[in-house]
Write an enzyme that holds these catalytic residues in place. Sequence first.
Site, short mmCIF file in Angstrom:
data_model
loop_
_atom_site.label_atom_id
_atom_site.label_comp_id
_atom_site.label_asym_id
_atom_site.label_seq_id
_atom_site.Cartn_x
_atom_site.Cartn_y
_atom_site.Cartn_z
N ARG A 62 -25.52 0.77 15.19
CA ARG A 62 -26.85 0.62 14.95
C ARG A 62 -27.50 1.82 15.47
NH1 ARG A 62 -25.60 -4.55 16.17
NH2 ARG A 62 -24.89 -4.04 18.23
N GLU A 99 -16.49 -5.85 30.04
CA GLU A 99 -16.39 -7.17 30.97
C GLU A 99 -15.10 -7.56 30.88
OE1 GLU A 99 -19.14 -10.23 29.84
OE2 GLU A 99 -18.62 -11.65 31.29
#
Length: 175
Positions: A62, A99
């Site tokens: 993006r 993560e």
Amino acid sequence: IDPAVYVRNTIRSVPDWPKPGVTFRDITPVLQDPRSFRVLIDLFVYRYMRHRLDLVAGVDARGFILGSVLAYELNLGFVPVRKKGKLPFRTVAEEYSLEYGNASVEMHTDSVRPGQRVLLIDDLIATGGTMLAASKLLQRLGANVIEAAAIIDLPYLGGSAAMKETGLDIYTVCS
Ligand code: 5GP
């Protein structure tokens, strides 16, 4: 209405995506609405028109949309900070932790010349890992990273604070 508020009101929050408990900030409605898209880009243009930048670096994917339009408006070149394995020429990579596991960003070795004043841009700062890795990579190439810009900051994740601690200046339109 305040332009930043107009943009913020156009962002869509999608609950439980990409997994339960996570609310994804979807910027596609901002791009789809010509007024919101223009207001957003103009906020960046007015902020950076006096920064004497040399280059805009946008983060996959993006950041490409925002960064290329902004670079065009500011009469600057655009360089992509890509996910691993996408660039065809000689590359440098910077790893960062997610993560679960690791990821890395890559740039062409000749995408920045030493001393160039570069704006780094992406759509959102969460943990800040992506932008920090991108910024380190740019610095390894000799860039002077003037600021890291995004539409959205999620301050409760501590990413923007961690980025500031490294000395990086940050600008976000909303949080
Ligand atoms: P970070 O590395 O700061 O944890 O995550 C930021 C990166 O993940 C950015 O490249 C961003 O595009 C993507 N990202 C993470 N969460 C969201 C979200 O809620 N909305 C959007 N649009 N992008 C996100």
